[in-house]
Enzyme design. Structure first.
Site, mmCIF file in Angstrom:
data_model
loop_
_atom_site.group_PDB
_atom_site.id
_atom_site.type_symbol
_atom_site.label_atom_id
_atom_site.label_comp_id
_atom_site.label_asym_id
_atom_site.label_seq_id
_atom_site.Cartn_x
_atom_site.Cartn_y
_atom_site.Cartn_z
ATOM 1 N N SER A 143 0.856 -1.193 0.000
ATOM 2 C CA SER A 143 0.000 0.000 0.000
ATOM 3 C C SER A 143 0.886 1.234 0.000
ATOM 4 C CB SER A 143 -0.876 0.036 1.252
ATOM 5 O OG SER A 143 -1.504 1.293 1.371
ATOM 6 N N TYR A 157 -1.312 -0.413 10.017
ATOM 7 C CA TYR A 157 -1.480 -0.937 8.649
ATOM 8 C C TYR A 157 -0.299 -0.495 7.773
ATOM 9 C CZ TYR A 157 -3.734 -1.168 3.970
ATOM 10 O OH TYR A 157 -4.039 -1.402 2.652
#
Ligand code: NAD
Length: 248
Positions: A143, A157
């Site tokens: 990501s 995350y």
């Protein structure tokens, strides 16, 4: 013989878009899912209708025994694997670090990091020319958060995806001589259901306005990058982390 691709977390979003594109490109597919059996079965019918040989296998990628079972189902159906797409991932509610507890950190790292490691390990064991395999390709779904840090939202995350980036770099070097390429895509804000778990309904629209291209991305646009990295067209691309983020 069609090449065999295993996609984790394939029932929706980027995983499902990758499955549709892979089916159209002639891959045989092992579609992993953890929830929403109905969606996984609908996708299975769809890719079969395109002509792909395909199975759907339920497994939690964070669970070692379930990952071993997933690969044994793949072995029984196809006998080999050419491409692993480590796509399964979770995002939890937006919080600052002082509100995050250990259980949350463990969930986020278990799925995003350990799941990718466990699946990569099983794939490498089968692909490696040292074990009589014919090589292959692994594409990890990281990501852009790994680069931006996601402060005030999900630094857990972001850190987990940072670990995926490091694993991509290290594993690419470790298994290059065994005929295996390892690369990653780093999506920006992509319009999928994952954002519902973030807890802020307008987040996609808010973040999209800060994207240089002026919009969020579509799952199909990430799938195109994944399929390219998986393909022979990327035969000399190894250890690369490709941003698919509209320039964010
Ligand atoms: P999504 O929530 O639609 O898809 C995630 C998939 O992973 C779902 O099918 C879910 O069931 C599956 N999954 C979750 N935990 C699992 C587990 N333990 N075992 C097996 N499957 C599991 O979201 P998406 O946007 O399609 O996400 C796909 C990947 O892309 C994720 O790794 C995510 O972190 C990454 N990503 C997404 C964005 C975005 O903006 N959508 C941005 C950057 C990275």
């Amino acid at each position: 013989m069609p090449k065999v691709m295993l996609i984790t977390g394939a029932s929706r979003g980027i995983g499902a878009a990758t499955a549709r594109l892979a089916a159209a490109q002639g891959y045989a597919l092992c579609l992993n899912f953890r929830e929403r059996r109905d969606a996984a079965e609908a996708l299975l019918s769809e890719v079969r209708s395109i002509g792909a040989r395909a199975i759907a296998v339920e497994a939690d990628v964070a669970d070692q025994e379930q990952v071993v079972h997933l690969f044994s189902r793949l072995d029984a159906e196809f006998g080999s694997i050419d491409v692993l797409v480590n796509n399964a991932g979770i995002l939890e509610r937006q919080l600052r670090l002082d509100e995050m507890d250990r259980a949350r950190l463990e969930r986020v790292f278990a799925v995003n990091v350990f799941g990718s490691f466990l699946c990569a390990r099983e794939a490498v064991r089968r692909m490696s020319t040292r074990n009589g395999g014919v090589g292959g390709a692994i594409v990890n779904v990281s990501s852009i958060a790994a680069k931006l840090g996601a402060p005030d939202e999900y630094i857990d995350y972001a850190a987990a995806k940072g670990a995926i980036d490091s694993m991509t770099l290290g594993l690419a070097k470790e298994v290059a001589a065994e005929g295996i390429r390892v690369n990653a895509v780093r999506p920006g804000v992509i319009r999928t259901e994952i954002h519902a778990s973030g807890g802020e309904p307008g987040r996609v629209a808010r973040v999209s306005s800060s994207v240089p291209m002026g919009r969020g991305g579509e799952a199909e646009e990430v799938a195109e990058a994944i399929l390219w990295l998986a393909s022979e067209k990327a035969s000399y691309t190894n250890g690369a982390i490709l941003d698919v983020s509209g320039g964010r």
